[in-house]
Scaffold this motif. Structure first.
Motif, PDB file in Angstrom:
ATOM      1  N   GLN A  21       0.792  -1.055  -0.004  1.00 12.77           N
ATOM      2  CA  GLN A  21      -0.167  -0.142  -0.013  1.00 12.77           C
ATOM      3  C   GLN A  21       0.911   1.289   0.104  1.00 12.77           C
ATOM      4  OE1 GLN A  21      -3.263  -0.297  -0.427  1.00 12.77           O
ATOM      5  NE2 GLN A  21      -2.775  -2.362  -0.621  1.00 12.77           N
ATOM      6  N   TYR A  22       2.021   1.087   0.072  1.00  8.20           N
ATOM      7  CA  TYR A  22       3.189   2.147   0.321  1.00  8.20           C
ATOM      8  C   TYR A  22       2.765   3.172  -1.094  1.00  8.20           C
ATOM      9  CZ  TYR A  22       7.231   5.026   0.472  1.00  8.20           C
ATOM     10  OH  TYR A  22       8.254   5.918   0.628  1.00  8.20           O
ATOM     11  N   ASP A  24       0.296   3.379  -2.930  1.00  9.42           N
ATOM     12  CA  ASP A  24      -1.016   3.944  -3.308  1.00  9.42           C
ATOM     13  C   ASP A  24      -1.310   5.347  -2.884  1.00  9.42           C
ATOM     14  OD1 ASP A  24      -3.779   1.862  -3.552  1.00  9.42           O
ATOM     15  OD2 ASP A  24      -4.257   3.803  -1.996  1.00  9.42           O
ATOM     16  N   PRO A  27      -2.559   5.981   1.231  1.00 12.23           N
ATOM     17  CA  PRO A  27      -1.945   4.243   1.719  1.00 12.23           C
ATOM     18  C   PRO A  27      -2.507   4.484   3.170  1.00 12.23           C
ATOM     19  CG  PRO A  27      -0.221   6.187   1.536  1.00 12.23           C
ATOM     20  CD  PRO A  27      -1.387   6.905   0.947  1.00 12.23           C
ATOM     21  N   TRP A  30      -5.601   2.439   4.003  1.00 18.13           N
ATOM     22  CA  TRP A  30      -5.336   0.929   3.853  1.00 18.13           C
ATOM     23  C   TRP A  30      -4.487   0.406   4.543  1.00 18.13           C
ATOM     24  CZ3 TRP A  30      -8.799  -0.873   0.623  1.00 18.13           C
ATOM     25  CH2 TRP A  30      -9.532  -0.320  -0.457  1.00 18.13           C
ATOM     26  N   MET A  31      -3.120   1.034   4.974  1.00 18.80           N
ATOM     27  CA  MET A  31      -2.287   0.304   5.875  1.00 18.80           C
ATOM     28  C   MET A  31      -2.800   0.083   7.220  1.00 18.80           C
ATOM     29  SD  MET A  31       1.089   2.687   4.739  1.00 18.80           S
ATOM     30  CE  MET A  31       2.399   1.464   4.424  1.00 18.80           C
TER      31      MET A  31
END
Length: 124
Positions: A21-22, A24, A27, A30-31
């Protein structure tokens, strides 16, 4: 024992989901979700059962969020047919179908952890 092993595998997969997800555009949320699923699955792998309320809460958030993504993409069912045609993102609708699928995986696994942990707690 099998429940612990499968939770270990799921914890590893959720950790990978956090890492990817980095890149995205958004992020952190999501993270946070995949990170919470990672911690709960890891706890279940180590202790043999996870925190019931936390698993149910993370699962509920993932389910509602996943339903939102699936419905907001409009043609969700047709998009799922093409979701794995290629690794790169063809369009935002396919990305949304992939994101919804990830959320549904979290929701299902958290429901399994909560149910199994509750079952084990009632035995004691």
């Amino acid at each position: 024992m099998l429940f612990r092993v499968v939770n270990g595998v799921m914890a590893l997969l959720f950790a990978v989901a956090v890492a990817v997800q980095y890149n995205d555009p958004d992020p952190l949320r999501w993270m946070a979700l995949y990170g919470a699923a990672f911690v709960i699955a890891l706890m279940a792998a180590v202790r043999g059962r996870g925190p019931i309320v936390a698993a149910a809460g993370v699962g509920a958030v993932a389910l509602v969020w996943g339903l939102y993504w699936a419905v907001s993409s409009g043609t969700a069912l047709t998009l799922y047919e093409h979701m794995f045609d290629s690794w790169e993102m063809k369009n935002t609708s396919i990305e949304e179908a992939r994101e919804a699928s990830g959320l549904f995986i979290v929701a299902v696994w958290m429901a399994i952890v909560a149910a199994q942990s509750r079952k084990q707690a009632l035995r004691r």
